[in-house]
Scaffold this active site. Structure first.
Site: not given
Ligand code: GLU
Length: 486
Positions: A253-255
């Site tokens: 994911s984005k993180r």
């Protein structure tokens, strides 16, 4: 065309994620291998979260990857429209049919009632299943409640006993106990179908033969099979592709950094590198080669041989693959793709002349083997494009802080000034002579020259740097660096 028809059905609620791209590529490979059709369908019934800009991003990303579709947005096809939001009449028709046949029913349970049920289930430590309260409402009662405009949904009357079996093409047989699946909602109170319903309807209407999608949808599959059975159609076959995990084994994911195709493109990854890597995460050709073209993948692709376990996204491996394709790419094409990266850093103007383009091409020719993504290019090659390049810390420390550097550069200056023009041969010969005549090591000559010309201790071959810059600039820079004291 064979009867093989597969679809990629993204929801336009974000940019195309690499996981989605992988699903699309596997579908595409399967279609191309079997001379079937690859259909692109936009699952946009969630009007709150779907956005036009994401549709555009998904279409552009697929095009950039070289994943072309035979039917869908911009292409048309026998089963138009390919946007679910434009197919609502069809869903309504099928819902009405289910209601008439007693396979679905109106439910007027309020949110409060359902919430109570959920809490009670939680207290007991069991999953909440809708208890079927509205299953047997009299028609007259339904009519009355509807006339009073009470909020309502439609639920499938799902079997209470037995099993639903998914013969998954990747995971093998997966069995679901029907008693664990409740009468789920197929039409929401806002009049829109749920994902499961719209998807099941479209898969049968669009004659989809194989549904190849992410594993996270496996739990939806028994519901979709129940729906297709209730509507009286033949179900497609299913294949669930394991998810892509980040190195910490959670969902990518984005993180974790870049996740969308667009982000990888903007970071200087080539389309062929990304497609190669995404396929490689779950499949390799019979010769187990890790680097392969999509043509080769099409030739050998076998959906049954896609790995069963989740693959961990390894950016280092992707970068290695990208480095390979950067070295292999057609130089004119690579030049075109690289220009924006240099423009971004103001190294070449937005309105680029053909001379400047040629310069980019020349620079790429000598430096592409040193980069793993085009993003690294400006940093590596700035000195080719400007006199105003930065001197790196280590060049200052290791070269310009030394007493002898200035004198050695002076020797080089004199020697090179006496040459008519620079060639690989006379550069090499000059350095050798200087080393012998003055009894200094070759590296004490080469390092300061490299640092003077580029501000760095590493980079493309020094010969190439000197020839590209030309005698005049080389002498100017050496002269300037002679006086660089730290
Ligand atoms: N719209 C769904 C998604 O983007 C599609 C799932 C499916 O392939 O059925 O996850």
């Amino acid at each position: 065309m064979s009867s093989i028809r597969v679809r990629f059905a993204p929801s336009p609620t974000g940019e195309l994620h690499v996981g989605g791209a992988r699903t699309a590529i596997l579908n595409w490979l399967f279609a191309r291998k079997n001379k079937g059709a690859f259909i692109l369908r936009v699952d946009d019934t969630d009007s709150d979260r779907s956005e036009r800009k994401f549709v555009d991003n998904i279409l552009e990303s697929l095009e950039w990857l070289g994943i072309d579709w035979d039917e869908g947005p911009g292409r048309g096809g026998e089963y138009v429209p390919y946007y679910q939001s434009e197919r609502l009449d069809l869903y309504k028709k099928e819902i009405n049919r289910l209601l008439e046949n007693g396979r679905a029913y109106w439910c007027f349970c309020t949110e409060e009632e359902l919430q109570e049920g959920r809490e009670e289930a939680k207290r007991k430590g069991i999953p909440f299943l809708y208890p079927g309260k509205c299953r047997n409402l009299e028609n007259s009662r339904v009519k009355e409640l509807k006339e009073n405009n009470l909020p309502c949904v439609v639920r499938l009357m799902s079997p209470e006993e037995g099993k639903t079996t998914v013969e998954d093409q990747i995971k093998g047989e997966v069995v679901f106990e029907n008693r664990h699946l409740d009468d789920f909602i197929i039409l929401k109170s806002n009049g829109l179908p749920t994902y499961n319903f719209a998807s099941a309807v479209d898969d049968v209407y669009m004659q989809i033969s194989h549904v190849i999608r992410a594993e996270e949808h496996l739990s939806n599959t028994p519901r979709q099979l129940m729906l297709i059975e209730a509507m009286g159609y033949r179900p497609p076959l299913f294949a669930h592709v394991p998810v892509i995990l980040a190195p910490d084994k959670t969902k990518l994911s984005k993180r974790h950094g870049a996740t969308s195709v667009e982000e990888f493109r903007a970071r200087g990854f080539l389309a062929e590198a990304l497609t190669n890597y995404l396929v490689l995460m779950g499949w390799a050709p019979p010769d187990d080669e890790e680097l392969f073209t999509m043509d080769k993948a099409v030739m050998h692709f076998d959906i049954n041989k896609v790995g069963k376990t989740a693959a961990v996204f390894d950016e280092k491996k992707l970068a290695w693959i990208n480095g390979h394709y950067i070295r292999e790419a057609d130089l004119d094409r690579l030049t075109e793709i690289s220009i924006p990266f240099l423009q971004n850093k103001g190294m070449v103007p937005d309105e680029i002349t053909s001379q400047e383009k040629d310069m980019v091409k020349t620079v790429l020719e000598v430096s592409r083997e040193r980069i793993k993504s085009l993003e690294e290019l400006p940093e590596l090659c700035d000195f080719f494009f400007t006199e105003d390049f930065a001197f790196h810390e280590d060049a200052l420390k290791k070269v310009f802080s030394r007493e002898e550097t200035s004198g050695n550069l002076e020797l080089v200056y004199k020697k090179l000034a006496s040459l008519e023009e620079l060639s690989p041969e006379n550069i090499q010969a000059s350095f050798k002579e200087l080393s012998e005549e003055n009894n200094i090591s070759l590296s004490k000559i080469v390092k300061p020259v490299r640092a003077a010309l580029s501000g760095k201790l590493m980079g493309p071959e020094l010969n190439n740097i000197m020839i590209i810059l030309g005698k005049e600039k080389v002498l100017e820079r050496i002269e300037k660096a002679k006086n660089l004291k730290t």
